[in-house]
Scaffold this active site. Structure first.
Site, PDB file in Angstrom:
ATOM      1  N   GLU A   1       0.819  -1.212   0.000  1.00  0.00           N
ATOM      2  CA  GLU A   1       0.000   0.000   0.000  1.00  0.00           C
ATOM      3  C   GLU A   1       0.850   1.257   0.000  1.00  0.00           C
ATOM      4  O   GLU A   1       1.909   1.281   0.612  1.00  0.00           O
ATOM      5  CB  GLU A   1      -0.891   0.020   1.253  1.00  0.00           C
ATOM      6  CG  GLU A   1      -1.850  -1.135   1.322  1.00  0.00           C
ATOM      7  CD  GLU A   1      -2.575  -1.240   2.651  1.00  0.00           C
ATOM      8  OE1 GLU A   1      -3.690  -1.769   2.665  1.00  0.00           O
ATOM      9  OE2 GLU A   1      -2.020  -0.785   3.685  1.00  0.00           O
TER      10      GLU A   1
ATOM     11  N   ASP B   1      -7.857  -5.051   9.057  1.00  0.00           N
ATOM     12  CA  ASP B   1      -7.461  -3.843   8.355  1.00  0.00           C
ATOM     13  C   ASP B   1      -7.332  -4.013   6.849  1.00  0.00           C
ATOM     14  O   ASP B   1      -6.652  -3.248   6.181  1.00  0.00           O
ATOM     15  CB  ASP B   1      -6.160  -3.288   8.935  1.00  0.00           C
ATOM     16  CG  ASP B   1      -5.023  -4.287   8.809  1.00  0.00           C
ATOM     17  OD1 ASP B   1      -5.265  -5.380   8.284  1.00  0.00           O
ATOM     18  OD2 ASP B   1      -3.913  -3.962   9.233  1.00  0.00           O
TER      19      ASP B   1
END
Lengths: 354, 354
Positions: free
Chosen positions: A66, A237
């Site tokens: 990410e 998450d």
């Protein structure tokens, strides 16, 4: 072949892992977490000033990579972070991270840093900061389910910011619990190692879940969560990764960082898209209530947002400026005449000053 | 306080500006560009294998900061790049860049590198590679409007890949033309410095535009572009920044990298959203025709796409592996037990092995 000395503009301060550890040990883990929490709180209170997007994720079979950018009018920050649950079985970290803080005015990086440690610290600081707003007053005992790399940082943060004295640990891997027990006893907390998650939550006013498997898991069942508890849910998450039974969610008042990201990645991916949630920044500005009574179950559905990393980078820039915690890295090409990049290359090849 | 030696897993190879210059000078600028073009062509030919998005841009008053990620099944790459046209007036580069290449399998970075120079090289390699497919056969003369940092790299790339022998230079700033003239004469090209853009395009079979101002500009007017010309339009690369008069676009066959990005950032932001364009990767695989006759005007509406950076990173990883062009950077926290990040920190503080 001469390697030429780069000019000052070419230099970007770099905080290595070794220097990050030195800084944190010099300042003290709990002091760093407390200072970080102040920076995070200050930035949450000016939330609308930020140019925000949900993080940019590249998913693969084994994990995710990410990029988490965010900017205000003065600074731009981003973090690179991976999440690969299988990594620990192969001797690698589940999560590693690094980040950059830059000037919006000219686009030049101001700081490049390791962020594996800094992420653990800012995640713990955020959790405990939120705990200060939402946990029952005078909470002294926290259950911790999942005793991996985040565990000790969370425990120390809740001691520093919320006054927690007792931690009750459980992990499916007893070695992890043993590791965390030894570390936290040395740090002076009262530690109880538990055989089951059910045992761990007994008598706790705060429950922290921080497990790592990338799957829909049920770390907490509904019957384990009594009235008045604050849940600090760290581990769920990413899409397809949750820790709490859905029934807990519907009984709880849910607090989130950035709804567009949490709806995709958090525990609330199990709920309808319009299920009501409260944005934490509004609790911190005082616009919205946090905990309103002693029987309420409050849930911080934590996924980690870019502003927390921005705050951590802003803190680190202030903390390392002019110190030897940062080394200088020859990262930016900087010709005398900015239009003469090619000439710089040629002069370097000839061994002349660039 | 002892700074401990990090373990091998903590190390990420780093290519500094000085080492990038040494590598490029050792290999030779045109050889590097030629090798880069091979990597770019190979990756364009397997275009559908990539996980692609338009770059993530953060715009501000004075410029833009962008992250450009892309991945295939094995590797993940991204570049950080800024664009601040005002920078040169303050002694800074308009564009600076750095990048990271990582393993998709475990998320660990494999290479961290300066990319200001590497971007200039890959941009030139891409332009000349595209020129090999689209420029008129036996083109010997290229006009270059805009003689800034990209200019020499473009000229050398077109010599190496397309056989260009003569360049005709023009810039609104005569100092820039003087700089490029000196550099390119030394490199053995026939250089003509021109007083106007109109003079520069006389007799040229290829026109390269690479100006930097962030505005709608008209570097080329319609009457300057004759039949059979190939236009290599480099400078128009963000919303509100174009170089060509719209009438040129409607007369041209337009070739682009990644349409979702080029429609926002390229010259074609001046056209309707459904104006036909050809994707270059399909020309390279042979699925679509490139230049089909000698009177056609071909236009490469270049904005720069993440796959070109991916190719450059892939090249650099191959080229620097096991060499001293890369230094080792202590970037990743790597405890003996991956779950014991806190213990690593504590042991470092005690001066014991991490």
């Amino acid at each position: 072949m001469t390697v030429l000395e780069p000019s000052a503009l070419a230099h970007v301060p770099f905080v290595s892992v070794a220097n990050m550890m030195r800084l944190v040990n010099d300042v003290g883990v709990e002091a760093v977490i407390t200072e970080l929490a102040d920076y995070i709180e200050a930035d949450f209170r000016r939330w609308p000033e930020f140019d925000k997007i949900a993080r940019v994720a590249s998913h693969s079979h084994d994990g995710v990579i990410e990029l988490m950018p965010v900017a205000d009018a003065e600074y731009y920050g981003f973090k690179y972070v991976n999440g690969h649950p299988k990594n620990t079985r192969e001797g690698f970290q589940t999560v590693t991270a690094f980040g950059v803080f830059a000037s919006v005015g000219n686009g030049y990086p101001l700081l490049f840093t390791e962020m594996t440690l800094l992420t653990a610290l800012r995640t713990a600081a955020t959790s405990a900061l939120v705990g200060r707003y939402l946990a029952p007053p005078n909470a002294k005992t926290m259950a911790m389910i999942g005793n991996g790399a985040q565990c000790e940082f969370q425990a120390l943060a809740f001691r520093a910011l919320c006054g927690i004295e007792n931690v009750r640990l459980y992990d499916i891997d007893p070695d992890a619990t043993e590791k965390a027990t030894a570390n936290l006893k040395t740090a002076g907390l009262n530690v109880t190692a538990c055989q089951t998650a059910e045992a761990a939550v007994e008598g706790a006013q705060i429950i922290t879940t921080c497990t790592a498997d990338k799957q829909y898991a049920t770390i907490l069942n509904d019957n384990m969560v009594g009235a008045g508890i604050h849940i600090n849910a760290i581990g769920g998450d990413c899409p397809g990764k949750t820790e709490l039974h859905k029934d807990i969610l519907t009984r709880s008042e849910i607090f989130v960082e950035y709804p567009p990201q949490t709806r995709i990645e958090g525990e609330i991916q199990q709920l309808e898209e319009d299920h009501p949630v409260t944005e934490l920044w509004q609790v911190m500005t005082g616009d919205t209530a946090g905990r309103t009574d002693e029987t309420q179950i409050t849930l911080f559905d934590s996924v980690g947002f870019a502003i927390e990393d921005f705050s951590a980078l802003r803190y680190l820039l202030d903390k390392t400026k002019g110190t030897d915690y940062a080394e200088m890295l020859d990262l930016l090409a900087d010709p005398d005449d900015p239009r003469d990049l090619y000439g710089m290359l040629q002069r370097a090849g000839a061994g002349a000053p660039a």
